[in-house]
Design a protein around this motif. Structure first.
Motif, PDB file in Angstrom:
ATOM      1  N   THR A  47       0.828  -1.205   0.000  1.00 46.24           N
ATOM      2  CA  THR A  47       0.000   0.000   0.000  1.00 46.24           C
ATOM      3  C   THR A  47       0.865   1.259   0.000  1.00 46.24           C
ATOM      4  OG1 THR A  47      -1.663  -1.214   1.252  1.00 46.24           O
ATOM      5  CG2 THR A  47      -1.900   1.167   1.183  1.00 46.24           C
ATOM      6  N   THR A  48       1.919   1.264   0.788  1.00 49.08           N
ATOM      7  CA  THR A  48       2.826   2.409   0.829  1.00 49.08           C
ATOM      8  C   THR A  48       3.501   2.608  -0.515  1.00 49.08           C
ATOM      9  OG1 THR A  48       3.214   2.104   3.187  1.00 49.08           O
ATOM     10  CG2 THR A  48       4.853   3.379   1.990  1.00 49.08           C
ATOM     11  N   GLY A  49       3.912   1.519  -1.156  1.00 51.55           N
ATOM     12  CA  GLY A  49       4.544   1.622  -2.464  1.00 51.55           C
ATOM     13  C   GLY A  49       3.614   2.216  -3.504  1.00 51.55           C
ATOM     14  N   TYR A  99      -3.213  17.511  -2.366  1.00 49.55           N
ATOM     15  CA  TYR A  99      -2.958  17.677  -0.927  1.00 49.55           C
ATOM     16  C   TYR A  99      -3.365  16.428  -0.162  1.00 49.55           C
ATOM     17  CZ  TYR A  99      -3.722  19.134   3.870  1.00 49.55           C
ATOM     18  OH  TYR A  99      -3.728  19.200   5.234  1.00 49.55           O
ATOM     19  N   TRP A 100      -4.543  15.905  -0.457  1.00 48.79           N
ATOM     20  CA  TRP A 100      -5.040  14.744   0.278  1.00 48.79           C
ATOM     21  C   TRP A 100      -4.257  13.487  -0.053  1.00 48.79           C
ATOM     22  CZ3 TRP A 100      -7.345  15.662   4.473  1.00 48.79           C
ATOM     23  CH2 TRP A 100      -8.075  16.831   4.619  1.00 48.79           C
ATOM     24  N   THR A 101      -3.710  13.413  -1.267  1.00 52.75           N
ATOM     25  CA  THR A 101      -2.848  12.285  -1.619  1.00 52.75           C
ATOM     26  C   THR A 101      -1.619  12.262  -0.715  1.00 52.75           C
ATOM     27  OG1 THR A 101      -3.563  12.414  -3.909  1.00 52.75           O
ATOM     28  CG2 THR A 101      -1.542  11.210  -3.485  1.00 52.75           C
ATOM     29  N   ALA A 102      -1.024  13.424  -0.492  1.00 48.68           N
ATOM     30  CA  ALA A 102       0.156  13.513   0.371  1.00 48.68           C
ATOM     31  C   ALA A 102      -0.197  13.171   1.822  1.00 48.68           C
ATOM     32  CB  ALA A 102       0.754  14.911   0.285  1.00 48.68           C
ATOM     33  N   VAL A 103      -1.337  13.647   2.292  1.00 50.16           N
ATOM     34  CA  VAL A 103      -1.743  13.373   3.675  1.00 50.16           C
ATOM     35  C   VAL A 103      -1.997  11.876   3.880  1.00 50.16           C
ATOM     36  CG1 VAL A 103      -3.576  13.745   5.371  1.00 50.16           C
ATOM     37  CG2 VAL A 103      -2.640  15.684   4.112  1.00 50.16           C
ATOM     38  N   VAL A 104      -2.738  11.266   2.959  1.00 53.75           N
ATOM     39  CA  VAL A 104      -3.046   9.834   3.073  1.00 53.75           C
ATOM     40  C   VAL A 104      -1.762   9.011   3.003  1.00 53.75           C
ATOM     41  CG1 VAL A 104      -4.189   7.893   1.921  1.00 53.75           C
ATOM     42  CG2 VAL A 104      -5.410  10.040   2.261  1.00 53.75           C
ATOM     43  N   GLY A 106       1.183   9.953   3.888  1.00 55.96           N
ATOM     44  CA  GLY A 106       1.912  10.153   5.148  1.00 55.96           C
ATOM     45  C   GLY A 106       1.409   9.255   6.261  1.00 55.96           C
ATOM     46  N   TRP A 107       0.091   9.147   6.394  1.00 54.24           N
ATOM     47  CA  TRP A 107      -0.458   8.301   7.457  1.00 54.24           C
ATOM     48  C   TRP A 107      -0.251   6.812   7.162  1.00 54.24           C
ATOM     49  CZ3 TRP A 107      -1.018   9.701  12.125  1.00 54.24           C
ATOM     50  CH2 TRP A 107      -1.277  11.029  12.427  1.00 54.24           C
ATOM     51  N   ILE A 108      -0.364   6.442   5.906  1.00 48.62           N
ATOM     52  CA  ILE A 108      -0.104   5.039   5.555  1.00 48.62           C
ATOM     53  C   ILE A 108       1.362   4.707   5.814  1.00 48.62           C
ATOM     54  CG2 ILE A 108       0.060   3.438   3.592  1.00 48.62           C
ATOM     55  CD1 ILE A 108      -2.580   4.589   2.616  1.00 48.62           C
ATOM     56  N   TYR A 109       2.252   5.653   5.556  1.00 52.30           N
ATOM     57  CA  TYR A 109       3.672   5.435   5.825  1.00 52.30           C
ATOM     58  C   TYR A 109       3.919   5.247   7.323  1.00 52.30           C
ATOM     59  CZ  TYR A 109       8.677   6.113   6.105  1.00 52.30           C
ATOM     60  OH  TYR A 109      10.004   5.939   6.386  1.00 52.30           O
ATOM     61  N   VAL A 110       3.216   5.996   8.148  1.00 54.91           N
ATOM     62  CA  VAL A 110       3.361   5.835   9.605  1.00 54.91           C
ATOM     63  C   VAL A 110       2.966   4.414  10.016  1.00 54.91           C
ATOM     64  CG1 VAL A 110       2.437   6.567  11.842  1.00 54.91           C
ATOM     65  CG2 VAL A 110       3.107   8.279  10.153  1.00 54.91           C
ATOM     66  N   VAL A 111       1.860   3.911   9.488  1.00 57.33           N
ATOM     67  CA  VAL A 111       1.436   2.539   9.804  1.00 57.33           C
ATOM     68  C   VAL A 111       2.450   1.537   9.262  1.00 57.33           C
ATOM     69  CG1 VAL A 111      -0.385   0.819   9.506  1.00 57.33           C
ATOM     70  CG2 VAL A 111      -0.984   3.203   9.907  1.00 57.33           C
ATOM     71  N   TYR A 112       3.016   1.806   8.086  1.00 57.54           N
ATOM     72  CA  TYR A 112       4.050   0.945   7.502  1.00 57.54           C
ATOM     73  C   TYR A 112       5.275   0.867   8.427  1.00 57.54           C
ATOM     74  CZ  TYR A 112       8.070  -0.118   4.523  1.00 57.54           C
ATOM     75  OH  TYR A 112       9.238  -0.629   4.019  1.00 57.54           O
ATOM     76  N   VAL A 113       5.692   2.001   8.974  1.00 54.06           N
ATOM     77  CA  VAL A 113       6.844   2.011   9.882  1.00 54.06           C
ATOM     78  C   VAL A 113       6.523   1.213  11.142  1.00 54.06           C
ATOM     79  CG1 VAL A 113       8.278   3.491  11.349  1.00 54.06           C
ATOM     80  CG2 VAL A 113       7.846   4.132   8.982  1.00 54.06           C
ATOM     81  N   GLY A 137      10.010   2.632   2.377  1.00 59.56           N
ATOM     82  CA  GLY A 137       8.785   3.383   2.113  1.00 59.56           C
ATOM     83  C   GLY A 137       9.017   4.803   1.657  1.00 59.56           C
ATOM     84  N   VAL A 138      10.270   5.178   1.446  1.00 62.76           N
ATOM     85  CA  VAL A 138      10.591   6.550   1.068  1.00 62.76           C
ATOM     86  C   VAL A 138      10.982   6.654  -0.406  1.00 62.76           C
ATOM     87  CG1 VAL A 138      12.161   8.466   1.539  1.00 62.76           C
ATOM     88  CG2 VAL A 138      11.326   7.091   3.419  1.00 62.76           C
ATOM     89  N   VAL A 139      11.643   5.637  -0.923  1.00 61.24           N
ATOM     90  CA  VAL A 139      12.136   5.647  -2.302  1.00 61.24           C
ATOM     91  C   VAL A 139      11.128   4.910  -3.195  1.00 61.24           C
ATOM     92  CG1 VAL A 139      14.043   4.960  -3.806  1.00 61.24           C
ATOM     93  CG2 VAL A 139      14.505   5.666  -1.454  1.00 61.24           C
ATOM     94  N   PRO A 140      10.693   5.528  -4.303  1.00 62.20           N
ATOM     95  CA  PRO A 140       9.729   4.851  -5.186  1.00 62.20           C
ATOM     96  C   PRO A 140      10.245   3.487  -5.650  1.00 62.20           C
ATOM     97  CG  PRO A 140       9.966   7.144  -5.818  1.00 62.20           C
ATOM     98  CD  PRO A 140      11.006   6.883  -4.772  1.00 62.20           C
TER      99      PRO A 140
END
Length: 168
Positions: A47-49, A99-104, A106-113, A137-140
């Motif tokens: 999902t993060t990817g 904007y909402w793409t970036a926010v979503v 970000g939160w999915i990345y937090v759950v990934y971590v 989760g940072v590099v495409p």
């Protein structure tokens, strides 16, 4: 009386001693915990990817071409907009999806971590493995590669060290 005890000892097979738990390799969880954590990690790595790829596409459209994805509102030409790419700030009353793409993401990345941390903890890996998971989760496209390698490593470690898994 000692003769009876001797005859019973001779007839009964000896019970082997329990195998020693490994001192070098120990997991921090049960097999069910490790499998559940691996599944959770795999879902959020994927999902993060995907969200990261969407975010990169958004940035290319935004910074490269000057377009943004708008939902709703009215275009500069006076047409109703449901969903579409338009030049920046050319839609009145619409919501910028970028904007909402970036926010979503970000939160999915937090759950990934968090998922990666849980798996790292249960597998009792070195700190560098956690850094690898976090950077995935940072590099495409890297989350897909890291996810495959981490999943293979978990399966390999558990398969080669079945006695290291906790039992409750």
């Amino acid at each position: 009386m000692t003769e009876n005890t001797g005859s019973l000892q001779g007839a009964a097979p000896e019970v082997p001693a329990a195998p020693k738990r490994p001192q070098k390799r120990r997991f921090q969880g049960t097999m069910q915990q490790i499998n559940g954590s691996l599944t959770f990690y795999k879902i959020f790595a994927f999902t993060t990817g995907i969200m990261l790829l969407i975010l990169v596409a958004k940035m290319i459209m935004d910074y490269g071409f000057g377009y943004e994805l708008y939902a709703g509102g009215t275009t500069a030409a006076g047409e109703e907009n449901t969903l579409g790419f338009h030049p920046k700030e050319s839609v009145v009353g619409g919501t910028g999806i970028s904007y909402w793409t970036a926010v979503v993401h970000g939160w999915i990345y937090v759950v990934y971590v968090i998922a990666g941390f849980r798996l790292w903890f249960l597998m009792n890996w070195r700190f560098s493995r956690l850094v690898t998971i976090v950077l995935g989760g940072v590099v495409p496209f890297l989350s897909f590669i890291v996810e495959r390698r981490i999943a293979a490593e978990v399966r390999r470690d558990v398969h080669t060290n079945p006695e290291a898994v906790r039992r409750y």
